[in-house]
Design a protein around this motif. Structure first.
Motif, PDB file in Angstrom:
ATOM      1  N   LEU A 266      48.979  53.944  37.583  1.00  0.00           N
ATOM      2  CA  LEU A 266      47.644  53.367  37.496  1.00  0.00           C
ATOM      3  C   LEU A 266      47.511  52.176  36.556  1.00  0.00           C
ATOM      4  CD1 LEU A 266      45.563  56.684  37.360  1.00  0.00           C
ATOM      5  CD2 LEU A 266      45.974  55.220  39.340  1.00  0.00           C
ATOM      6  N   PHE A 267      48.171  52.226  35.436  1.00  0.00           N
ATOM      7  CA  PHE A 267      47.874  51.220  34.429  1.00  0.00           C
ATOM      8  C   PHE A 267      48.195  49.811  34.925  1.00  0.00           C
ATOM      9  CE2 PHE A 267      48.649  48.665  30.598  1.00  0.00           C
ATOM     10  CZ  PHE A 267      47.363  48.729  30.076  1.00  0.00           C
ATOM     11  N   GLY A 268      47.191  48.950  34.828  1.00  0.00           N
ATOM     12  CA  GLY A 268      47.381  47.564  35.246  1.00  0.00           C
ATOM     13  C   GLY A 268      47.284  47.339  36.738  1.00  0.00           C
ATOM     14  N   LYS A 269      47.092  48.411  37.512  1.00  0.00           N
ATOM     15  CA  LYS A 269      46.921  48.230  38.965  1.00  0.00           C
ATOM     16  C   LYS A 269      45.641  47.432  39.216  1.00  0.00           C
ATOM     17  CE  LYS A 269      50.446  50.220  40.886  1.00  0.00           C
ATOM     18  NZ  LYS A 269      50.519  51.626  41.237  1.00  0.00           N
ATOM     19  N   ARG A 270      45.613  46.749  40.346  1.00  0.00           N
ATOM     20  CA  ARG A 270      44.476  45.878  40.671  1.00  0.00           C
ATOM     21  C   ARG A 270      43.582  46.556  41.719  1.00  0.00           C
ATOM     22  NH1 ARG A 270      46.157  42.124  43.489  1.00  0.00           N
ATOM     23  NH2 ARG A 270      44.884  40.311  42.989  1.00  0.00           N
TER      24      ARG A 270
ATOM     25  N   VAL B  61      39.512  43.663  39.833  1.00  0.00           N
ATOM     26  CA  VAL B  61      39.584  42.230  40.132  1.00  0.00           C
ATOM     27  C   VAL B  61      38.204  41.700  40.502  1.00  0.00           C
ATOM     28  CG1 VAL B  61      40.704  40.467  41.549  1.00  0.00           C
ATOM     29  CG2 VAL B  61      41.946  42.535  40.914  1.00  0.00           C
ATOM     30  N   TRP B  62      37.491  42.469  41.298  1.00  0.00           N
ATOM     31  CA  TRP B  62      36.086  42.123  41.525  1.00  0.00           C
ATOM     32  C   TRP B  62      35.264  43.352  41.842  1.00  0.00           C
ATOM     33  CZ3 TRP B  62      35.201  43.473  46.589  1.00  0.00           C
ATOM     34  CH2 TRP B  62      36.185  43.203  47.542  1.00  0.00           C
TER      35      TRP B  62
ATOM     36  N   THR C 243      33.320  51.044  38.673  1.00  0.00           N
ATOM     37  CA  THR C 243      33.955  49.992  37.881  1.00  0.00           C
ATOM     38  C   THR C 243      34.215  50.511  36.467  1.00  0.00           C
ATOM     39  OG1 THR C 243      32.792  48.334  39.188  1.00  0.00           O
ATOM     40  CG2 THR C 243      33.711  47.602  37.090  1.00  0.00           C
ATOM     41  N   HIS C 244      33.225  51.203  35.900  1.00  0.00           N
ATOM     42  CA  HIS C 244      33.424  51.812  34.588  1.00  0.00           C
ATOM     43  C   HIS C 244      34.588  52.788  34.615  1.00  0.00           C
ATOM     44  CE1 HIS C 244      29.458  50.163  33.581  1.00  0.00           C
ATOM     45  NE2 HIS C 244      29.724  50.453  32.315  1.00  0.00           N
TER      46      HIS C 244
ATOM     47  N   ALA D  68      34.738  43.529  35.065  1.00  0.00           N
ATOM     48  CA  ALA D  68      35.470  43.046  36.238  1.00  0.00           C
ATOM     49  C   ALA D  68      35.666  41.540  36.111  1.00  0.00           C
ATOM     50  CB  ALA D  68      34.689  43.369  37.499  1.00  0.00           C
ATOM     51  N   ASP D  69      36.759  41.042  36.697  1.00  0.00           N
ATOM     52  CA  ASP D  69      37.021  39.599  36.616  1.00  0.00           C
ATOM     53  C   ASP D  69      35.919  38.814  37.316  1.00  0.00           C
ATOM     54  OD1 ASP D  69      39.271  40.738  35.637  1.00  0.00           O
ATOM     55  OD2 ASP D  69      40.645  39.985  37.176  1.00  0.00           O
ATOM     56  N   GLU D  70      35.385  39.403  38.379  1.00  0.00           N
ATOM     57  CA  GLU D  70      34.337  38.699  39.138  1.00  0.00           C
ATOM     58  C   GLU D  70      33.280  39.713  39.562  1.00  0.00           C
ATOM     59  OE1 GLU D  70      33.749  36.301  43.368  1.00  0.00           O
ATOM     60  OE2 GLU D  70      35.729  37.083  42.849  1.00  0.00           O
TER      61      GLU D  70
END
Lengths: 528, 440
Positions: A294-298, A323-324, A312-313, A344-346
């Motif tokens: 899981l860690f760092g998965k997008r 990612v979004w 998202t939380h 989130a990035d977006e």
């Protein structure tokens, strides 16, 4: 899509939100002794399908159609409506009959209120006409308005319960896992020592509505609807309220603390106990396999407001990058930006499913959390996907307890994520040695894609023909191509075996049909 | 005894736009654009949930409030059509109108004509308003819209042999008919290619090598229909299409039963053979063989009581088939009866004393159900589960619409739609459910 006001008709393939009609029937149909008369054309009875199929309803859903047909168009539909309401009143003896407008009755400018006013003097049931625009309003807006309308209609001043108690506003039929959520919140409140005074609309009667004011606090569980009713109860009766969808550890903590604060109860130990290293959530999150899995998965997240924010939380709380995150609740854009900002990035709002679909394709995420629509898109591009929000379908009405909210909800989500995403070691091996030849599932998807886009089946498969090649004549080949791809091989084998056993040298239509008759009548159990 | 009752009641059925589910698969290179409201779109995605093709050759032009006051829908519709064209490059677009269009009296016919000219391919209007049509009649509307693409004359390059077909010269009429152009047979109905192939095969065996079907999947290959044509419907709900064929093409529409079940198929084939002067003696044996193939299933059905609540307009042919299986059809409810196109079915059902209820009232049906105590109830999707909970065994009427049920070869699939729920109930009883009590 969506109403910018000036623009005319819009191309749409899919609706994220249901209609005003579905919103009203979700509220009214969830209640006791409330019957809804739908004044519209035959097809508007489709709300019955949702109740009886998705909720596997065991009684006739409490909706009766007052059919607008050609005769009603010519002579006016008032007589039909009056007759239907009277019949429902006599037959079902409900406390309330909701006379709901539809697109058609709205366009016909039927004055349902006038009918209700006159007719209401004769019926035993109280008649209510939802104050919505059936043509323009969408599901959540209609639910919010209608809930407020009936609360205003029936709530009366009552003495408060001795013990601190709350009302749960929101749970209803056809919501996304909402009845599972209700159970989870009930048990959570029980652990905290907080009593539940009432739940609306699920299971509520007129008496429930009258007694709402006994509670000390209203909890609106979903941001999409219910807040206006809470606001009304605050203004009119001074009842405080919170709006919170407790998904993941942070939002659940906030939720529990907000209640604890108002109830004057300590909640810290409850939170700590659930997040303790010995608890399932911590053990999962800190486990070394989730480091690689899981860690760092997008991930990408899309859904209604409440679930998109909550998920998202939750994803960030287990180390997954978002990612979004998007929602189709266009009216809630500002709040959405504010709630997710930084997680989130977006962050965006959009209600065009194709746009979301293309975005998924271009993002290439490790996992998609979306609605049923995104599940289709994800399947199309072969990404793992979890459905986290309406629009839902039968798969999202599970039998086993499956909450989304609270700590139990989180535990269940973690299991689901774990069984959906490609696990760590497996992924390493795939990266090193390449993918296995596709399993049945993936092959099916790929072939179906081909079948759907081209409608061109393959020729009989020579490799599976077995010993002693059998010739298929042109007509027979054509017939075989019409068999769905996933059983074609089996049909071919069976037909050839049948032909060989009976000494045919060539497969013709006659052989195919005879073989079909033979095999079908052998299988008496009706598997098809 | 007059056995058709009319209740003008409320029953559970689908809106006609649901027919896009099979039509968009049938007509290749097509797109079905439904002009309607959010409700139309929400209905389709809800009702067709289990088989939603997420990205399919149908979509919605959702009316916005500004459309309600606009003088002509052409411009707005044109923009939507442009989007469809850009994405799908269809060879034909069907513009399906709905209740709202009907109520607003929007003239989509004119708009479609303009758009056909503008885009250079057919943009065809079809009236699928739920105000006066029911579920499967959407197919009628779409076939009706396709009629202009059915040629009146065969193209000049018709093979020579076609001009002198031996297979219809028969008896005393042969002299007269020889001088006339060849008559052709056209079967009508949007059935699957494999069903068509089976029916063509049966007719070929009987001496009719050339059988056309309308609609063809390819809009450029529609069969010729003119006064020399014998037309036979495959589905009972194509009334507008047949009426127009009678009126405008002067074709002969054969009055027969529908090729559903071995009995129906045999009579259907006989009627065609008689019309074309062909020997019918082999049909009896074919029918007998078909019934023999069904024997294990028939044993399950004999003596059972079955009730149709009414949904997809297939009820009368299905009821007739069941009576041939020695089933007691306690009630055949159906939304609408076209007495001319269903004449033969009606006669058979009356002979067999079946109670027929047109536009039934569901509430009254519930009461009658208690009286009849049917072994099986065929009902719409919206009502089966509650009926099951009340102790009835049900079959979804929509399955009969989506399954292949025509002809001798498919008879086994047809009959299994009835036996499967009964077998399931029996299996459950044998495996633990007897003690629940309510299944008795």
């Amino acid at each position: 899509m969506g109403g910018s006001g000036v623009a005319g008709m819009k191309l749409a393939y899919w609706m994220y939100e249901g209609t005003a009609l579905s919103g009203i029937t979700r509220v009214a149909g969830s209640m006791q002794k409330v019957h809804t008369v739908i004044h519209g054309p035959q097809g508007d009875g489709y709300v019955n399908v949702m109740y009886s199929m998705l909720e596997r309803f065991h009684t006739i859903p409490p909706f009766t159609l007052s059919t607008i047909g050609r005769r009603e168009m010519a002579q006016g539909s008032r007589a039909r409506l009056v007759e239907t309401v009277r019949r429902v009143d006599a037959q079902h003896q409900p406390d309330v009959i909701v006379i709901t407008p539809t697109c058609s009755s709205t366009l016909l400018q039927e004055d349902l209120l006038a009918v209700a006013r006159t007719l209401g003097k004769q019926t035993k049931a109280k008649l209510i006409v939802p104050n919505v625009n059936a043509f323009r309003d969408l599901e959540h807006r209609a639910m919010d308005d209608f809930l407020t309308q009936i609360v205003a209609e029936f709530a009366t001043e009552q003495p408060k319960t001795e013990q601190f108690s709350v009302n749960l506003i929101g749970p209803s039929y056809l919501g996304f896992h909402q009845l599972h959520d209700m159970q989870e919140i009930r048990s959570m409140l029980e652990s905290l020592g907080v009593a539940v005074n009432a739940v609306i609309p699920y299971g509520a009667s007129i008496k429930t509505l009258q007694e709402l004011t006994k509670a000390h606090l209203n909890i609106c569980l979903y941001h999409e609807y219910g807040q206006s009713a809470c606001e009304l109860l605050k203004e009119k009766f001074g009842i405080d309220y919170i709006v919170a969808t407790p998904i993941g550890i942070r939002l659940t903590s906030q939720f529990v603390k907000a209640i604890g604060e108002r109830a004057g109860l300590p909640v810290e130990s409850y939170i700590r106990q659930n997040l303790a290293p010995s608890g399932t959530i911590a053990r999962f999150t800190k486990s070394v396999d989730s480091l690689s899995a899981l860690f760092g998965k997008r991930a990408v997240v899309f859904g209604d407001y409440s679930h998109a924010v909550g998920m998202t939380h939750l994803l960030r709380e287990i180390g997954v990058r978002v990612v979004w995150a998007g929602t189709y609740m266009k009216t809630m854009e500002k709040a959405f930006q504010a709630s997710i900002g930084g997680l989130a990035d977006e962050v965006f709002v959009c209600d065009d499913f194709q746009e979301i679909s293309h975005k998924i394709r271009d993002t290439h995420p490790d996992i998609v959390l979306g609605t049923q629509m995104e599940r289709h898109s994800a399947a199309r591009f072969n990404f793992p996907c979890i459905v986290i929000s309406s629009p839902a379908h039968i798969l999202n009405f599970p039998l086993f307890p499956a909450p989304v909210l609270g700590y139990q909800g989180m535990t269940r989500m973690l299991d689901t994520i774990n069984s959906t995403i490609k696990l760590g070691l497996e992924e390493h091996l795939v990266n090193m040695f390449g993918e296995d030849s596709p399993g049945m599932g993936e092959e099916d998807t790929a072939q179906e894609q081909v079948a759907v886009t081209s409608d061109m089946p393959k020729a009989p498969d020579k490799t599976t023909a077995g010993e002693g090649e059998l010739k298929w004549d042109a007509e027979a080949t054509k017939a075989l191509k019409q068999v769905p791809f996933f059983v074609r091989g089996k049909v071919q084998r069976n037909t050839e075996n049948y032909a060989r056993e009976r000494g045919y040298s060539e497969v013709t239509l006659e052989v195919i049909y005879a073989a079909k008759a033979y095999f079908e009548s052998k299988s008496n159990q009706g598997e098809r | 005894m007059e056995r058709v009752e009319r209740e003008n009641g409320c029953f559970h059925t689908f809106c006609p736009i649901a027919s896009v589910a099979w039509l968009h698969r049938k007509i290749k290179d097509s797109f079905f654009l439904i002009v309607g409201t959010h409700t139309c779109a929400h209905f389709i995605q809800t009702a067709l949930d289990v088989m939603v093709y997420a990205h399919s050759r149908f979509g919605f032009a959702v009316l916005e409030e500004s459309d309600l006051v606009s003088a002509s829908p052409t411009e707005e519709l044109g923009k939507v059509v442009q989007q469809v064209v850009d994405e799908w490059h269809p060879k034909v677009i069907f513009v399906l109108s709905t209740c709202s269009v009907d109520i607003l009296k929007m003239d989509l016919e004119v708009s479609c004509k303009d758009l056909s000219t503008r885009f250079g391919f057919p943009v065809l209007p079809a009236s699928t308003s739920g105000i006066d049509r029911s579920f499967t009649q959407g197919e009628d509307a779409v076939l009706h819209a396709l009629l202009p693409f059915v040629p009146k004359e065969a193209p000049a390059v018709e093979p020579v042999e076609e001009k002198k077909p031996r297979w219809f010269s028969f008896g005393k009429e042969s002299e007269k008919e020889k001088a006339e152009p060849a008559r052709n047979l056209v079967l009508i109905g949007a059935v699957t290619d494999s069903t068509i192939q089976q029916l063509q095969w049966e007719l070929k065996q009987l001496g009719l090598p050339k059988v056309d079907v309308f609609p063809d999947g390819d809009i450029r290959k529609m069969p010729v229909i003119n006064e020399q044509t014998v037309v036979v419907p495959l589905q009972p709900y194509l009334n507008d299409t047949l009426a127009t064929i009678r009126r405008e093409r002067r074709a002969k529409v054969l009055s027969t039963v529908f090729p559903i079940g071995p009995d129906g198929t045999a009579r259907f084939l006989e009627a065609i053979c008689l019309e074309f002067g062909l020997d019918t003696s082999r049909i009896k044996e074919k029918e007998a063989q078909a019934w023999r193939d069904l024997e294990p299933q028939l044993q399950i059905l004999r003596g059972k009581k079955i009730m149709f609540l009414g949904d997809n307009l297939l009820e009368l042919p299905l009821a007739r088939f069941l009576t041939s299986c020695d089933v007691q059809v306690v009630e055949a409810g159906t939304p609408y009866i076209h007495s001319k196109d269903l004449q033969q079915e009606l006669e058979l059902l009356k002979e067999r004393d079946v109670r027929i209820v047109e536009s039934p009232d569901f509430t009254k049906q519930l009461q009658r159900m208690q009286e009849y105590k049917p072994d099986l109830v065929v009902a719409g999707l919206g009502i089966c589960n509650p009926l099951e909970a009340m102790g009835f065994t049900t079959a979804w009427s929509i399955e009969f619409t989506f399954a292949q049920i025509h002809g001798f070869v498919n008879a086994i699939d047809l009959i299994k739609l009835f036996t499967k729920p009964l077998l399931k109930r029996q299996a459950l009883m044998e495996h633990g459910w007897a003690e629940a009590g309510w299944l008795e």
